[in-house]
Design an enzyme around this catalytic site. Structure first.
Site, PDB file in Angstrom:
ATOM      1  CD  GLU A   1      -3.447   4.085  -1.321  1.00 53.62           C
ATOM      2  OE1 GLU A   1      -3.770   5.372  -1.596  1.00 53.62           O
ATOM      3  OE2 GLU A   1      -3.378   3.552  -0.168  1.00 53.62           O
TER       4      GLU A   1
ATOM      5  CG  ASP B   1      -0.069   7.072  -1.113  1.00 52.98           C
ATOM      6  OD1 ASP B   1      -1.037   7.462  -1.584  1.00 52.98           O
ATOM      7  OD2 ASP B   1       0.721   7.664  -0.670  1.00 52.98           O
TER       8      ASP B   1
ATOM      9  CD  GLU C   1      -2.453   1.367   2.893  1.00 53.34           C
ATOM     10  OE1 GLU C   1      -2.813   2.639   3.065  1.00 53.34           O
ATOM     11  OE2 GLU C   1      -2.429   0.376   3.429  1.00 53.34           O
TER      12      GLU C   1
END
Length: 231
Positions: free
Chosen positions: A121, A49, A45
């Protein structure tokens, strides 16, 4: 998670994993972790991102060559956020394939925007690790191409008129505006305005004139209605 279900998910994603363990790891929420320590999906994640922010910034620069840094930052802020990624996760059906702990399963974790956005993400982070930036960028074009075109239109259109027409059609009433703060010297006034539907505050906006603040508030209200998928 069946191979057939993962194949269908990969088709919707527009990417076939060489090692599906990467996809499974991205979709395993921290609540389902069996041991303490760093969670693979949280690391993915974190990576996803950053990669998504870069890819969307890259695409915005290509799409809007005449826009300055401030405009591009506004466009990116519209796209790079939890609601945007959660909506895309739902469209792709990531919620159906999440692995959650019993607590999150009981409390509706599959529909929580924070969990869905994080899963999207993480999947992008896993794709980056397998195939690199160019592959992620091509997927982002597929997933957000229409939204990238739309942010520029939202900035330039008469938002007050669009909001008024939209609310007249859906609620048979028109929005109202009120100044909630006015500050600064006479030659450099700054206004904060709220737009209301009846007694409900839909959004607020700021600007160097009442009109510009009203337009900003209307743009925020339009964005909110789109995020909530209101009619």
């Amino acid at each position: 998670m069946s191979d057939e279900g993962l194949e269908a998910l990969e088709e919707r994603l527009g990417y076939r994993f060489r090692d599906r363990a990467h996809l499974s790891a991205a979709l395993r929420h921290a609540s389902a972790a069996e041991v303490a320590g760093p969670r693979t999906n949280e690391r993915l994640e974190f990576l996803g991102d950053a990669v998504l922010g870069l890819a969307l910034s890259d695409l915005l620069i290509e799409r809007y060559p005449a826009s300055n840094e401030g405009q591009l930052s506004k466009y990116r802020a519209t796209l790079v956020k939890t609601t945007s990624f959660a909506r895309k996760a739902r469209e792709l059906g990531l919620n159906e394939h999440l692995t959650l702990g019993r607590g999150e399963e009981r409390t509706g974790g599959r529909e929580k925007s924070s969990i869905l956005a994080a899963a999207y993400e993480a999947v992008m982070g896993a794709i980056f690790l397998e195939s690199g930036y160019a592959q992620v960028k091509s997927i982002v074009i597929r997933h957000f191409g229409e939204a990238i075109d739309g942010v520029g239109q939202l900035e330039t259109m008469d938002a007050k008129t669009e909001l008024q027409e939209r609310l007249q059609a859906t609620h048979h009433t028109t929005p109202t505006y009120r100044v909630v703060r006015e500050e600064g010297p006479d030659h450099a006034r700054w206004f904060v305005v709220e737009v209301l539907l009846g007694a409900e505050v839909l959004a607020s906006g700021e600007g160097g004139s009442k009109r510009s603040a009203e337009q900003a508030a209307a743009r925020q209200a339009l964005e909110r209605t789109r995020e909530l998928a209101l009619p």
